[in-house]
Enzyme design. Structure first.
Site, PDB file in Angstrom:
ATOM      1  N   LYS A 231     -22.219  -0.626  -2.502  1.00 59.09           N
ATOM      2  CA  LYS A 231     -21.127  -1.583  -2.806  1.00 59.09           C
ATOM      3  C   LYS A 231     -20.277  -2.018  -1.496  1.00 59.09           C
ATOM      4  O   LYS A 231     -19.420  -1.447  -1.205  1.00 59.09           O
ATOM      5  CB  LYS A 231     -20.312  -1.320  -3.806  1.00 59.09           C
ATOM      6  CG  LYS A 231     -19.219  -2.302  -4.553  1.00 59.09           C
ATOM      7  CD  LYS A 231     -18.687  -1.941  -5.744  1.00 59.09           C
ATOM      8  CE  LYS A 231     -17.418  -3.024  -6.028  1.00 59.09           C
ATOM      9  NZ  LYS A 231     -16.744  -2.582  -7.124  1.00 59.09           N
TER      10      LYS A 231
ATOM     11  N   LYS B  46     -24.453  -4.730  -4.125  1.00 61.03           N
ATOM     12  CA  LYS B  46     -23.575  -5.687  -4.659  1.00 61.03           C
ATOM     13  C   LYS B  46     -22.844  -6.011  -3.470  1.00 61.03           C
ATOM     14  O   LYS B  46     -22.122  -5.113  -2.662  1.00 61.03           O
ATOM     15  CB  LYS B  46     -22.689  -4.867  -5.728  1.00 61.03           C
ATOM     16  CG  LYS B  46     -21.655  -5.808  -6.210  1.00 61.03           C
ATOM     17  CD  LYS B  46     -20.733  -4.787  -7.101  1.00 61.03           C
ATOM     18  CE  LYS B  46     -19.585  -5.780  -7.822  1.00 61.03           C
ATOM     19  NZ  LYS B  46     -18.576  -4.727  -8.402  1.00 61.03           N
TER      20      LYS B  46
HETATM   21  C1  PBG Z   1     -14.178  -2.724  -9.638  1.00 57.21           C
HETATM   22  C2  PBG Z   1     -15.362  -3.891  -9.723  1.00 57.21           C
HETATM   23  C3  PBG Z   1     -15.238  -5.102  -8.877  1.00 57.21           C
HETATM   24  C4  PBG Z   1     -16.516  -5.706  -9.457  1.00 57.21           C
HETATM   25  C5  PBG Z   1     -17.055  -4.735 -10.523  1.00 57.21           C
HETATM   26  N1  PBG Z   1     -16.453  -3.675 -10.422  1.00 57.21           N
HETATM   27  C6  PBG Z   1     -14.325  -5.645  -8.114  1.00 57.21           C
HETATM   28  C7  PBG Z   1     -14.059  -4.762  -7.078  1.00 57.21           C
HETATM   29  O1  PBG Z   1     -14.565  -3.754  -6.549  1.00 57.21           O
HETATM   30  O2  PBG Z   1     -12.509  -5.210  -6.471  1.00 57.21           O
HETATM   31  C8  PBG Z   1     -16.801  -7.040  -9.094  1.00 57.21           C
HETATM   32  C9  PBG Z   1     -17.612  -8.031  -9.913  1.00 57.21           C
HETATM   33  C10 PBG Z   1     -17.739  -9.340  -9.629  1.00 57.21           C
HETATM   34  O3  PBG Z   1     -17.133  -9.870  -8.720  1.00 57.21           O
HETATM   35  O4  PBG Z   1     -18.372 -10.033 -10.255  1.00 57.21           O
HETATM   36  N2  PBG Z   1     -14.561  -1.760  -9.617  1.00 57.21           N
END
Ligand code: PBG
Length: 324
Positions: A196, A249
């Protein structure tokens, strides 16, 4: 060699093109993200995600029935937590009667076959909007893992099929797997957000949950977008720690990572087409600059062609409507 080989021969009409097509989308490809809020009869459109809503539990029931009817068999649940329930330790995340736990039960009661995946991270519950516990301006790793493991157990007890840790703490998969095993939740799976990135594409999601970090950014735990080898390292470690499904992601900017992982790992690979990717296309289509449906299909097809076995996408319903 030309002219013996004329590649256009296989593109002559749609019937032939469909016979030689390499990538097909089906409802089985998708995981549907859902945003849940407290209240009754609430369906709030997320300003930066046109056509996407926060739903209260009563409307969530209708939604999951509709998804199941369309052949969509898995959901990824996020909750919007009111400010007065947020603190540094994410205490509310462990509330057995909290919104997440209730949402899990509601979905399972309504559509027992639906695969319920749950977001595991502190940010929606954190007064700092960070994915871990904050001490002296830092996000502390190991203490956070204990809460993430407890949070996962609480989701499993409510009936979640998969927990999906999205926090990027080191060692959280092992912490979660160990506690689930100890408590007898052998069949509760873990879908790890293993690669991520610290991406600017998460903005609309943070609007949806009101979960933007209150100070700093997430670069001390999420990955540097410049890195490729690190994604492999992170993913292999998560598999070793017990992840059943791993994830890259965001999606489109990271297709090289998707393909590289697909070629080297042997567990299912998911990709998350994130909120900013959704918002970009919606905005361009609203202006009349892009053909929404055509671009959407092209993007989602690209995610699958790159090697994703599963695609978490806000477009899931729209895509399934078009392909069925
Ligand atoms: C937070 C989380 C995020 C997303 C999924 N879980 C945002 C972040 O890490 O700040 C993002 C998903 C999206 O943008 O569609 N744990």
């Amino acid at each position: 060699m030309f002219p013996n080989r004329r590649n256009r021969r296989l593109r002559v009409n749609e019937a032939l093109r469909s016979l030689v097509r390499e990538t097909w989308l089906t409802p089985n490809d998708f995981i549907v993200p859902l945003f849940v809020v407290d209240g009754e009869n609430v369906k709030e459109e997320i300003a930066s995600m046109p056509g996407y809503y926060r739903l209260s539990l009563d409307l969530l029931k209708q939604e999951v029935k509709e998804l199941w009817g369309m052949g969509l068999k898995s959901v990824l649940v996020f909750v919007k937590v009111p400010d007065n329930l947020k603190d540094n330790l994410g205490t509310e995340a462990l509330n057995a009667n909290g919104l997440m736990q209730t949402a899990i039960k509601t979905i399972k009661d309504t559509v027992p076959g639906m695969i319920v995946m749950t977001d595991v991270a502190l940010d929606p519950y954190s007064s700092y909007g960070h994915d871990g516990i904050v001490k002296d301006g830092k996000i502390i790793n190991d203490e956070t893992n204990k809460v993430l493991a407890e949070m996962s157990l609480s989701h499993a007890m409510a009936g979640a099929d998969f927990v999906a840790p999205s926090d990027m703490m080191d060692g959280r998969i092992l912490a979660i797997r160990s506690l689930l095993e100890k408590e007898g939740f052998y069949d509760t799976g873990i879908m790890s957000y293993s690669a991520k990135y610290a991406s600017a594409f998460y903005g609309p999601f943070r609007d949806a949950l009101d979960s933007a970090p209150g100070f700093g950014d997430k670069k001390t735990y999420q990955m540097d977008p410049s890195n490729r080898l690190e994604a492999i390292k992170e993913t292999i470690m998560d598999i070793e720690e017990g992840a059943d499904i791993v994830m890259v992601k965001p999606g489109l900017c990271y297709l090289d990572i998707v393909r590289e992982l697909k070629n080297s790992i042997n567990v299912p690979l998911a990709v998350y087409q994130v909120s900013g990717e959704y918002a970009m296309l919606k905005a361009a289509a609203e202006k009349g600059w892009l053909d929404h449906d055509a671009v959407m299909l092209e993007q989602v097809t690209a995610l699958k062609r790159a090697g994703s076995d599963l695609i978490a996408s806000y477009f899931a319903k729209d895509v399934v409507k078009l392909i069925s």
